[in-house]
Design a protein around this motif. Structure first.
Motif, short mmCIF file in Angstrom:
data_model
loop_
_atom_site.label_atom_id
_atom_site.label_comp_id
_atom_site.label_asym_id
_atom_site.label_seq_id
_atom_site.Cartn_x
_atom_site.Cartn_y
_atom_site.Cartn_z
N GLY A 186 0.81 -1.22 0.00
CA GLY A 186 0.00 0.00 0.00
C GLY A 186 0.84 1.27 0.00
N VAL A 187 2.00 1.21 -0.62
CA VAL A 187 2.86 2.40 -0.63
C VAL A 187 2.63 3.23 -1.89
N TYR A 188 2.62 2.58 -3.04
CA TYR A 188 2.29 3.24 -4.30
C TYR A 188 1.36 2.32 -5.09
N THR A 189 0.42 2.92 -5.80
CA THR A 189 -0.33 2.15 -6.78
C THR A 189 0.45 2.19 -8.09
N LYS A 190 0.02 1.34 -9.00
CA LYS A 190 0.66 1.32 -10.31
C LYS A 190 0.56 2.71 -10.97
N ASP A 191 -0.62 3.31 -10.85
CA ASP A 191 -0.80 4.65 -11.43
C ASP A 191 0.16 5.66 -10.83
N GLU A 192 0.30 5.57 -9.53
CA GLU A 192 1.20 6.52 -8.87
C GLU A 192 2.64 6.32 -9.33
N LEU A 193 3.02 5.07 -9.51
CA LEU A 193 4.39 4.81 -9.98
C LEU A 193 4.58 5.31 -11.40
N GLU A 194 3.59 5.04 -12.23
CA GLU A 194 3.70 5.48 -13.63
C GLU A 194 3.77 7.01 -13.72
N SER A 195 3.00 7.66 -12.86
CA SER A 195 3.03 9.13 -12.88
C SER A 195 4.41 9.63 -12.47
N ARG A 196 5.01 8.93 -11.51
CA ARG A 196 6.34 9.35 -11.08
C ARG A 196 7.39 9.17 -12.18
N VAL A 197 7.25 8.09 -12.89
CA VAL A 197 8.18 7.85 -13.99
C VAL A 197 8.08 8.98 -15.01
N GLU A 198 6.87 9.35 -15.31
CA GLU A 198 6.64 10.43 -16.26
C GLU A 198 7.27 11.73 -15.77
N ILE A 199 7.02 12.03 -14.49
CA ILE A 199 7.56 13.27 -13.92
C ILE A 199 9.09 13.26 -13.95
N LEU A 200 9.67 12.11 -13.64
CA LEU A 200 11.14 12.04 -13.56
C LEU A 200 11.79 12.22 -14.93
N PHE A 201 11.22 11.57 -15.94
CA PHE A 201 11.78 11.75 -17.28
C PHE A 201 11.66 13.22 -17.71
N GLU A 202 10.49 13.77 -17.43
CA GLU A 202 10.25 15.16 -17.80
C GLU A 202 11.21 16.09 -17.07
N GLN A 203 11.38 15.80 -15.78
CA GLN A 203 12.25 16.64 -14.97
C GLN A 203 13.68 16.57 -15.51
N TYR A 204 14.12 15.38 -15.86
CA TYR A 204 15.47 15.24 -16.40
C TYR A 204 15.61 16.07 -17.67
N ALA A 205 14.66 15.90 -18.58
CA ALA A 205 14.72 16.60 -19.86
C ALA A 205 14.72 18.11 -19.65
N LYS A 206 13.88 18.56 -18.73
CA LYS A 206 13.78 20.01 -18.50
C LYS A 206 15.09 20.56 -17.94
N VAL A 207 15.67 19.83 -17.01
CA VAL A 207 16.91 20.32 -16.39
C VAL A 207 18.02 20.42 -17.44
N ILE A 208 18.17 19.37 -18.25
CA ILE A 208 19.25 19.43 -19.25
C ILE A 208 18.93 20.49 -20.31
N ASN A 209 17.66 20.65 -20.60
CA ASN A 209 17.29 21.70 -21.56
C ASN A 209 17.69 23.08 -21.04
N ILE A 210 17.38 23.33 -19.76
CA ILE A 210 17.76 24.63 -19.18
C ILE A 210 19.29 24.77 -19.19
N GLU A 211 19.99 23.69 -18.90
CA GLU A 211 21.45 23.76 -18.92
C GLU A 211 21.97 24.05 -20.33
N ALA A 212 21.36 23.41 -21.31
CA ALA A 212 21.80 23.62 -22.69
C ALA A 212 21.54 25.06 -23.13
N LEU A 213 20.34 25.55 -22.81
CA LEU A 213 20.02 26.93 -23.18
C LEU A 213 20.92 27.92 -22.46
N SER A 214 21.23 27.63 -21.20
CA SER A 214 22.13 28.51 -20.45
C SER A 214 23.53 28.48 -21.05
N THR A 215 23.98 27.26 -21.43
CA THR A 215 25.29 27.14 -22.07
C THR A 215 25.34 28.02 -23.31
#
Ligand code: ADP
Ligand code: MG
Length: 704
Positions: A557-586
């Motif tokens: 009862g810690v995470y449901t499948k939906d909750e895990l999938e949502s986290r995966v989505e957020i994490l990929f997005e977060q990674y992409a956004k961070v590197i995008n900001i780094e690239a634009l700053s570079t």
């Protein structure tokens, strides 16, 4: 300047803690609330009004005008929305009110927090719910005094939208399973098992004026450019070195602020890298420790700002010197005061300890991928496996004493002795005689047994410690559940426990490694042992949604499948956004600051050559050589900029598939950024310092 600090008096003065509740609440209400806090029983809604009113009175006495439900959305930082206590009386005046309903439940319009698809914007309801297991506190800043109520944040359907809800669920899961095991072993007194956590926080301090001239630090928290200064950390003279007065001033004010919040700021010292420091509190219950760590990070930033400093929490603010992490010290304690990870003097005889130890070893081996994932941030990718922090491979350090006991159990089937610490012999008669520990330390293991707790050393310095602890609690709970199933069925639970210890240790001994985790040989050895080596965050994220992981998290009862999938989505997005900001700053810095500065310098060199030549027979070969070097690197820089622009726009266009996009940012865009940095750093060493458009590494690291 040297006013005396009365630590005992200020400690906890801004916390609605047990002593305040006891003093101010009616006895019956206090008792009721205490039952919920300590035994995890359901909160009695009838007492909420009384508690809220007392909380408000107390807060107003302290100067508070507003309250807020303080919560921890999946951004990893905390969120707050302030509401004044005012309530109109109809005659143009106001009363100051705070109801039980307002204490228990909030409804922030929270459509802009990441939900990973859990909540579409058209059904944006989200609720915050009072977490009475973490005390309310007052956040006092020069311009505002706010009553903060720690809360969990869930969607309309009850899905966790935050980092606290899963943490509380995981603590509950571990509690249930650990108590089952204790019961089966004959313990009749322990009613609850809590996890205790002490996170050590590393950070950098730099001068604010210099910081403000570094667009990379401002936009990304780390330097995207910078040649190595003549001196780095090679002399090991910063670690535990004398603390500069300016830094001591920061630490002093920070401690006072933290003590007021009831945070047990205990240890402070300089860390390995120049301008790097560490703060460690005394451990607390997992939930409170997590809240406190968030407050520590936030307070560090605020106090630094007040003192003309900037606190950098990024995992790798500077290339070429150590970055920052967070050692997550973790143990399990019973409500009758036993630390389940205390081996005692003779661990070989401590069957209960050995069983919990075996459970942890097995859990860590089975779910190494999840643990690795729980320490993944874009920033931490620079550290793990980079010879300054643990490798990305999960292994366990047990130390000589326990390793020996484990070996006896595996090879002989019985453990009959525990190595003991010998007297320390320094050769100096006047030094006190004492016993050293039975085990030396190991600095290179990601998961090390340190006396009476495990220290998970991979966690990144910016991270909420919620994620790693959710994983730790759940994987151990899962293992304990299997053990409890067997013990409860066994005729002789003690004998069964003994067999299980042997079985688990034998099956999972591959994860135990007492050697140097930084060495290349270990990487090869780990591969032979079949241990996973997830090199980056992008590689690690999918481990959250393997079948094995989904079924485990759902079972407890810690995470449901939906909750895990949502986290995966957020994490990929977060990674992409961070590197995008780094690239634009570079790109921004390279195009608007570095290239123009280099061209100016190049022009001045060319002009100087002309002028000198006209002035007759002066040798201009130095200027010419410099001009050639500058021109060549400028060309390389410009080509790299064009390439980065191209791949960055390709990456931005991939938003339909977050995983592929994150992968592209990792494999292609990140690489392209490095190609811009290289000639730029070479140019920094060629160009006149006065003409370089930003403070250097040397300026940032040594002129604090
Ligand atoms: P070490 O020097 O081995 O890291 P310290 O005693 O300095 O050990 O502790 C480091 C951190 O571990 C501190 O925050 C401390 O409070 C915490 N700690 C100590 N004992 C425990 C425990 N039983 N459970 C969780 N954390 C603990
Ligand atoms: Mg440390």
């Amino acid at each position: 300047m040297k006013e005396k600090i009365n630590v005992a008096e200020i400690f906890g003065s801004n916390v609605f803690d047990d002593s305040v509740m006891k003093a101010r609440l009616p006895k019956a209400v206090y008792k009721d609330l205490k039952k919920t806090i300590e035994n995890g029983t359901e909160l009695n809604p009838a007492i909420a009004d009384v508690v809220a009113n007392e909380m408000k009175e107390w807060a107003i006495e302290k100067g508070a005008t507003h309250f807020t439900h303080w919560f921890q959305p999946m951004t990893g930082v905390t969120a707050e929305k302030h509401d004044a206590f005012i309530s109109p009386t109809g005659d143009g005046k106001v009363l100051l009110e705070f109801s039980g309903k307002e204490l228990i439940k909030g409804e922030p319009d929270a459509s802009s927090f990441p939900s990973g698809g859990l909540r579409a914007t058209f059904e944006a309801r989200g609720y915050t719910a009072w977490d009475c297991t973490s005390p309310a506190f007052i956040k006092e800043t020069p311009n505002a005094t706010i009553l903060c109520i720690p809360t969990a944040f869930c969607s309309y359907k009850g899905e966790a939208l935050d980092k606290k809800t899963p943490l509380l669920r995981s603590m509950q899961a571990l509690d249930i399973q650990a108590v089952r095991v204790l019961r089966a072993l004959g313990n009749t007194t322990a009613k609850k098992v809590n996890t205790s956590v002490g996170p050590e926080q590393e950070y950098f301090l730099v001068d604010k004026k210099k910081y403000l001239q570094r667009k990379d630090l401002i936009f990304t928290g780390r330097t995207l450019f910078g040649a190595m200064p003549p001196k780095g950390q090679e002399l090991d003279d910063h670690y535990f070195g004398t603390i500069k007065e300016r830094i001591a001033g920061f630490m002093k004010e920070l401690n006072v602020e933290l003590w007021k919040l009831g945070i047990t700021a205990k240890t402070q010292h300089n860390e390995v890298a120049p301008a790097q420091h560490e703060l460690a509190p005394i451990y607390a219950s997992n939930n409170v420790a997590t809240d406190h760590n968030q407050l520590i990070m936030e307070t560090m930033k605020r106090v630094a700002d007040r003192q003309g400093l900037v606190c950098l929490l990024h995992e790798k603010p500077f290339a070429g010197i150590n970055g920052s992490g967070k050692h997550n010290n973790w143990s399990m304690v019973t409500d009758d005061g036993q630390n389940l990870l205390d081996p005692g003097k003779t661990p070989h005889e401590n069957e209960q300890f050995l069983l919990f130890l075996a459970a942890i070893i097995s859990a860590v081996d089975k779910h190494a991928d999840l643990l690795r994932m729980s320490a993944s941030t874009p920033g931490n990718d620079h550290r793990l496996g980079a010879n300054e922090a643990p490798p990305a491979i999960i292994s366990i350090f047990l130390g000589e004493q326990l390793e020996d006991v484990v070996k006896q159990l595996i090879t002989v089937g019985e453990a009959t002795s525990s190595k003991q610490g010998a007297p320390l012999t320094s050769g100096v008669h006047t030094l006190p005689a004492f016993e050293k520990d039975a085990t030396d330390r190991n600095r290179t293991s990601p998961f090390a047994f340190t006396g009476n707790k495990f220290e998970f050393r991979m966690v990144g310095s910016t991270q909420s410690i919620s994620d790693p602890n959710v994983v730790l609690n759940t994987i151990v709970a899962d293992e304990l559940a299997e053990i409890a199933d067997k013990l409860e069925k066994a005729d002789n639970a003690k004998m069964e426990a003994h067999e299980l210890v042997k079985e688990l240790l034998t099956a999972h001994k591959r994860v135990i490694f007492n050697g140097n985790g930084y060495s290349d040989e270990w990487v090869e050895e780990a591969e032979r042992r079949g241990l996973p080596n997830l090199k980056s965050m992008v590689d690690a994220i999918p481990s959250l949604v393997t079948e094995k992981s989904i079924s485990m998290f759902e079972k407890h009862g810690v995470y449901t499948k939906d909750e895990l999938e949502s986290r995966v989505e957020i994490l990929f997005e977060q990674y992409a956004k961070v590197i995008n900001i780094e690239a634009l700053s570079t790109l921004d810095i390279a195009k608007k600051q570095i290239v123009p500065a280099v061209i100016k310098y190049q022009t001045s060199l060319a002009e100087s050559i002309n002028t000198l030549k006209q002035a007759a027979a002066v040798d201009t070969s130095v200027q010419e050589e410099l001009l050639t070097a500058v021109t060549e690197n400028l060309r390389e820089l410009f080509t790299a900029i064009e390439e980065l622009e191209k791949v960055e726009s390709e990456a931005s266009a991939m938003e339909d598939d977050v995983q592929a996009q994150a992968r592209y940012y990792h494999d292609v865009v990140f690489e392209a950024m490095g190609k811009v940095r290289k000639p730029a750093d070479t140019l920094e060493m060629l160009v006149d310092k006065a003409a370089w458009p930003m403070p250097s590494y040397g300026d940032l690291l040594f002129e604090v």
